[in-house]
Write a protein that holds these residues in place. Structure first.
Motif, PDB file in Angstrom:
ATOM      1  N   GLU A 147      -6.169  13.325 -10.490  1.00 10.59           N
ATOM      2  CA  GLU A 147      -6.675  13.256  -9.124  1.00 10.59           C
ATOM      3  C   GLU A 147      -8.126  12.803  -9.047  1.00 10.59           C
ATOM      4  N   ASN A 148      -8.889  13.041 -10.096  1.00  9.05           N
ATOM      5  CA  ASN A 148     -10.330  12.812 -10.049  1.00  9.05           C
ATOM      6  C   ASN A 148     -10.778  11.715 -11.009  1.00  9.05           C
ATOM      7  N   LEU A 169      -4.002  10.548  -7.419  1.00 13.52           N
ATOM      8  CA  LEU A 169      -5.058   9.543  -7.525  1.00 13.52           C
ATOM      9  C   LEU A 169      -4.728   8.319  -6.675  1.00 13.52           C
ATOM     10  N   VAL A 180     -14.066   8.760  -4.783  1.00 16.96           N
ATOM     11  CA  VAL A 180     -13.367   7.956  -5.784  1.00 16.96           C
ATOM     12  C   VAL A 180     -13.627   6.473  -5.624  1.00 16.96           C
TER      13      VAL A 180
END
Length: 198
Positions: A147-148, A169, A180
């Motif tokens: 996700e990061n 993501l 992001v």
């Protein structure tokens, strides 16, 4: 089979694939015998000790490997053993890994990097990719917890970022999430699940 015994030289061996060798521990004999090896696949060999391969292999250009827990402690073998590597494909078989890659794990010569099936990885580390000044393609596939993106940004040389079946993501990229998007917006092409968003 725990090791491969080679009685002579293998000067013409270019590709080599080792698949489903559950007890195989070393390929050091092949390393010495095949100085022109260019393409190596080591898949589903959980007991392989890649830190024991000996001198660096300068001819190898492409490596595909299953990434098991046994390899985590010696993951820097990739940068020390494959100094001319341009294409790296890693299947994530490590259940304890939360972020990838650490600094110093990958060779600076890489032009293409694929991360596939990292089921537990939550964070892509820019610091571990920053020195890859020749990296043109980054593929991320089947990483459901990813996700990061931590750090400043992905390498400036990156031309194409492809994210497949990594919904957390992928969604943040599609929404141009401010935490992001600045880290990937310099990339010429960004594709999420077969759709170009940039």
């Amino acid at each position: 089979m725990e090791c491969i015994v080679v009685s002579g030289s293998l000067p013409c061996l270019r590709p080599l694939c080792m698949l489903l060798c559950g007890s195989l521990k070393s390929v050091s004999k092949v390393w010495t015998a095949a100085p022109q090896l260019e393409d190596l696949k080591i898949l589903h060999c959980p007991n392989m000790d890649m830190s024991a391969t000996g001198d660096p292999h300068h001819s190898l250009r492409s490596l595909e490997i299953s990434y098991y827990e046994r390899l985590v402690s010696s993951a820097a073998f990739i940068i020390s053993q494959f100094q001319g590597l341009t294409h790296l494909y890693i299947w994530g078989k490590c259940k304890s890994l939360k972020s990838f890659p650490k600094e110093g794990w990958l060779p600076a010569s890489l032009e293409s990097l694929t991360l596939d099936s990292f089921k537990t990885v939550e964070t892509l580390e820019c610091k571990g990719l920053a020195h890859l000044t020749s990296l043109k393609e980054l593929h991320v596939s089947r990483c459901p917890m990813l996700e990061n993106i931590e750090g400043e940004k992905l390498p400036a040389s990156l031309i194409q970022l492809i994210i497949n079946d990594s919904p957390l993501l992928g969604k943040r990229c599609e929404m141009k999430d401010p935490q992001v998007w600045p880290k990937i917006s310099h990339t010429q092409h960004v594709r999420v699940d077969r759709t170009y968003i940039h």
